[in-house]
Design a protein around this motif. Structure first.
Motif, short mmCIF file in Angstrom:
data_model
loop_
_atom_site.label_atom_id
_atom_site.label_comp_id
_atom_site.label_asym_id
_atom_site.label_seq_id
_atom_site.Cartn_x
_atom_site.Cartn_y
_atom_site.Cartn_z
N ILE A 8 0.90 -1.16 0.00
CA ILE A 8 0.00 0.00 0.00
C ILE A 8 0.93 1.20 0.00
CG2 ILE A 8 -1.79 1.26 1.22
CD1 ILE A 8 -2.54 -1.44 2.57
N HIS A 9 0.96 1.93 -1.11
CA HIS A 9 1.88 3.04 -1.28
C HIS A 9 1.28 4.34 -0.74
CE1 HIS A 9 4.25 0.51 -3.96
NE2 HIS A 9 3.15 0.24 -4.62
N ASP A 10 2.04 5.05 0.08
CA ASP A 10 1.68 6.40 0.49
C ASP A 10 2.12 7.36 -0.61
OD1 ASP A 10 1.01 5.25 2.92
OD2 ASP A 10 2.67 6.14 4.02
N LEU A 65 -5.15 3.28 -9.01
CA LEU A 65 -6.30 3.49 -8.12
C LEU A 65 -5.77 4.11 -6.83
CD1 LEU A 65 -9.30 3.14 -7.52
CD2 LEU A 65 -8.81 0.84 -6.72
N VAL A 66 -6.19 5.35 -6.57
CA VAL A 66 -5.74 6.07 -5.39
C VAL A 66 -6.93 6.33 -4.48
CG1 VAL A 66 -4.65 8.17 -4.51
CG2 VAL A 66 -3.85 7.17 -6.66
N ALA A 71 -7.93 12.07 6.84
CA ALA A 71 -6.58 12.17 7.38
C ALA A 71 -5.66 11.03 6.99
CB ALA A 71 -6.65 12.27 8.90
N GLY A 72 -6.14 10.04 6.26
CA GLY A 72 -5.29 8.96 5.78
C GLY A 72 -5.50 7.60 6.43
N MET A 73 -6.24 7.54 7.51
CA MET A 73 -6.42 6.25 8.19
C MET A 73 -7.40 5.34 7.46
SD MET A 73 -6.18 7.33 12.18
CE MET A 73 -6.14 5.64 12.72
N ARG A 74 -8.55 5.88 7.09
CA ARG A 74 -9.56 5.06 6.40
C ARG A 74 -9.08 4.63 5.02
NH1 ARG A 74 -14.76 8.79 7.25
NH2 ARG A 74 -13.12 10.35 7.38
N ALA A 90 -2.01 -0.90 -4.02
CA ALA A 90 -2.95 0.16 -3.69
C ALA A 90 -2.17 1.42 -3.36
CB ALA A 90 -3.83 -0.24 -2.51
N TYR A 91 -2.76 2.57 -3.64
CA TYR A 91 -2.18 3.86 -3.32
C TYR A 91 -3.16 4.61 -2.44
CZ TYR A 91 0.92 3.02 -7.30
OH TYR A 91 1.83 2.49 -8.17
N HIS A 92 -2.62 5.39 -1.51
CA HIS A 92 -3.50 6.25 -0.73
C HIS A 92 -2.79 7.56 -0.45
CE1 HIS A 92 -2.61 6.56 3.70
NE2 HIS A 92 -1.65 5.76 3.31
#
Length: 111
Positions: A8-10, A65-66, A71-74, A90-92
């Protein structure tokens, strides 16, 4: 992380803005309906974490798909759901909409 877990990429707001400009991203907001209606990143599609469906959206050819939330947790949790459902990665948006706004990037308001 073991070899079978996908990453899971930040990503940061600047990276996301660049990808959006280039049409390289399918952006999914995992906040709830009222949050999305109040303020959102232009072009984002809603898929709330409370009813998250990893099959709801499929990125186009060459798109990433981002996911993002407040705040980034969900969005990180939703990324885990994507990976568990078979997505390769996955990216977020790290820091979510708060970091997007802090970076001075535009949002849409209202429904």
């Amino acid at each position: 992380m073991n070899d079978r877990e996908a990453p899971i990429h930040d990503i940061d707001p600047t990276t996301l803005a660049t990808w959006l400009e280039k049409g390289e991203v399918l952006l999914v907001d995992v906040r709830e309906n009222a949050e999305h209606a109040g303020a959102r990143i232009k072009g984002s599609r809603l898929n709330p974490l409370s009813v998250f469906n990893p099959a709801a959206f499929t990125p186009g050819n060459g798109q990433k798909l981002v996911l993002y939330c407040a705040a980034g947790m969900r969005s990180h949790q939703a990324g885990g759901i994507l990976i568990a459902s078979g997505h390769a990665e996955a990216y977020h948006l790290a820091g979510g909409l708060k970091e997007w706004v802090k970076a001075g990037l535009p949002i849409e308001r209202g429904s």
